[in-house]
Design an enzyme around this catalytic site. Structure first.
Site, short mmCIF file in Angstrom:
data_model
loop_
_atom_site.label_atom_id
_atom_site.label_comp_id
_atom_site.label_asym_id
_atom_site.label_seq_id
_atom_site.Cartn_x
_atom_site.Cartn_y
_atom_site.Cartn_z
CG ASP A 1 1.14 -38.52 10.67
OD1 ASP A 1 -0.02 -38.73 10.25
OD2 ASP A 1 2.03 -37.98 9.98
CE LYS B 1 3.31 -27.28 -1.13
NZ LYS B 1 4.78 -27.48 -1.25
#
Length: 243
Positions: free
Chosen positions: A145, A196
């Site tokens: 993708d 994160k």
């Protein structure tokens, strides 16, 4: 552009046959003299975030700028000197194979398939294609993708310059706290990955395009394996992964 012919069954998103303007650019012959490169594209995902488009059509076949997403990748790989592309299929393999048979002829490139009997994560499919990829030359691995300008020739030159097992392409983001950040030394060697981060450690993240030397295959077992969580940290610990 009017559709002249559907490349796969009628309940899938139709894709037009490629016009001549989509023909691949000539391959840089200098790379073909040195390399007979292969590439593997991970096309096995279910594409849940693109539903309903992907209910009857694999995500890599969804049209983007007048061609399936995966076709843009294959064209770029061929321009970088790749002669054979392995598609690691799992979801709707028959649809994928029927569609790509047409494109293989159009793009004049060999397309092979590696089919999972069970989900093998993002690393397991690589070892399934060992017989094709383990030919002594570096090989590309792409997530299906990814759409970008595909600086694959530059990436290959950089990979050859540092001589280690792997190169990971990164991209900059404005909000690194939402992603896994790639932390590198000044020379590009990857030190660690920080998931994160709440404190700023950098703004470069994994872009989903890699180059590996064949020895990396010995790191991957034929079982469900995450390349991001298992293989990359081990390579970085050994000083064998650059960005």
């Amino acid at each position: 552009t009017s559709l002249r012919r559907s490349l796969f069954r009628t309940d899938c998103v139709p894709v037009p046959l490629p016009p001549s303007s989509l023909s691949p650019s000539p391959v840089n012959s200098a790379f073909l003299v040195i390399l007979n490169m292969k590439a593997l594209i991970l096309v096995g995902g279910f594409g849940t975030r693109l539903r309903p488009l992907t209910l009857s059509c694999p995500k890599p076949l969804v049209p983007f700028a007048n061609a399936p997403i995966v076709v843009h990748q294959i064209r770029a790989l061929k321009e970088a000197g790749v002669t054979e592309v392995v598609l690691a299929v799992a979801y709707q393999p028959k649809v994928m194979m029927e569609a790509m048979a047409v494109w293989a002829e159009e793009l004049d490139i060999t397309i092979s398939y590696s089919q999972e009997k069970e989900p093998l994560g993002t690393a397991g499919p690589i070892t399934l294609a060992r017989e094709i990829l383990d030919d002594g030359d570096p090989f590309f691995v792409l997530n299906s993708d990814v759409i970008c300008e595909f600086p694959l020739v530059d990436l290959l030159q950089y990979h050859r310059s540092h001589g280690k097992e792997g190169t990971l392409m990164v991209t900059k983001v404005d909000e690194p706290s939402k992603y896994g950040v790639v932390v590198t030394k000044e020379n590009g060697e990857i030190e660690r990955f920080v998931e994160k981060p709440q404190v700023y450690v950098g703004n470069r993240i994994n872009a989903g395009i890699y180059i590996f030397n064949p020895p990396v295959l010995s790191r991957i077992e034929p079982r469900p394996t995450s390349i991001e969580k298992e293989i990359f940290p081990a390579m970085a610990s050994d000083g064998e992964l650059y960005a």
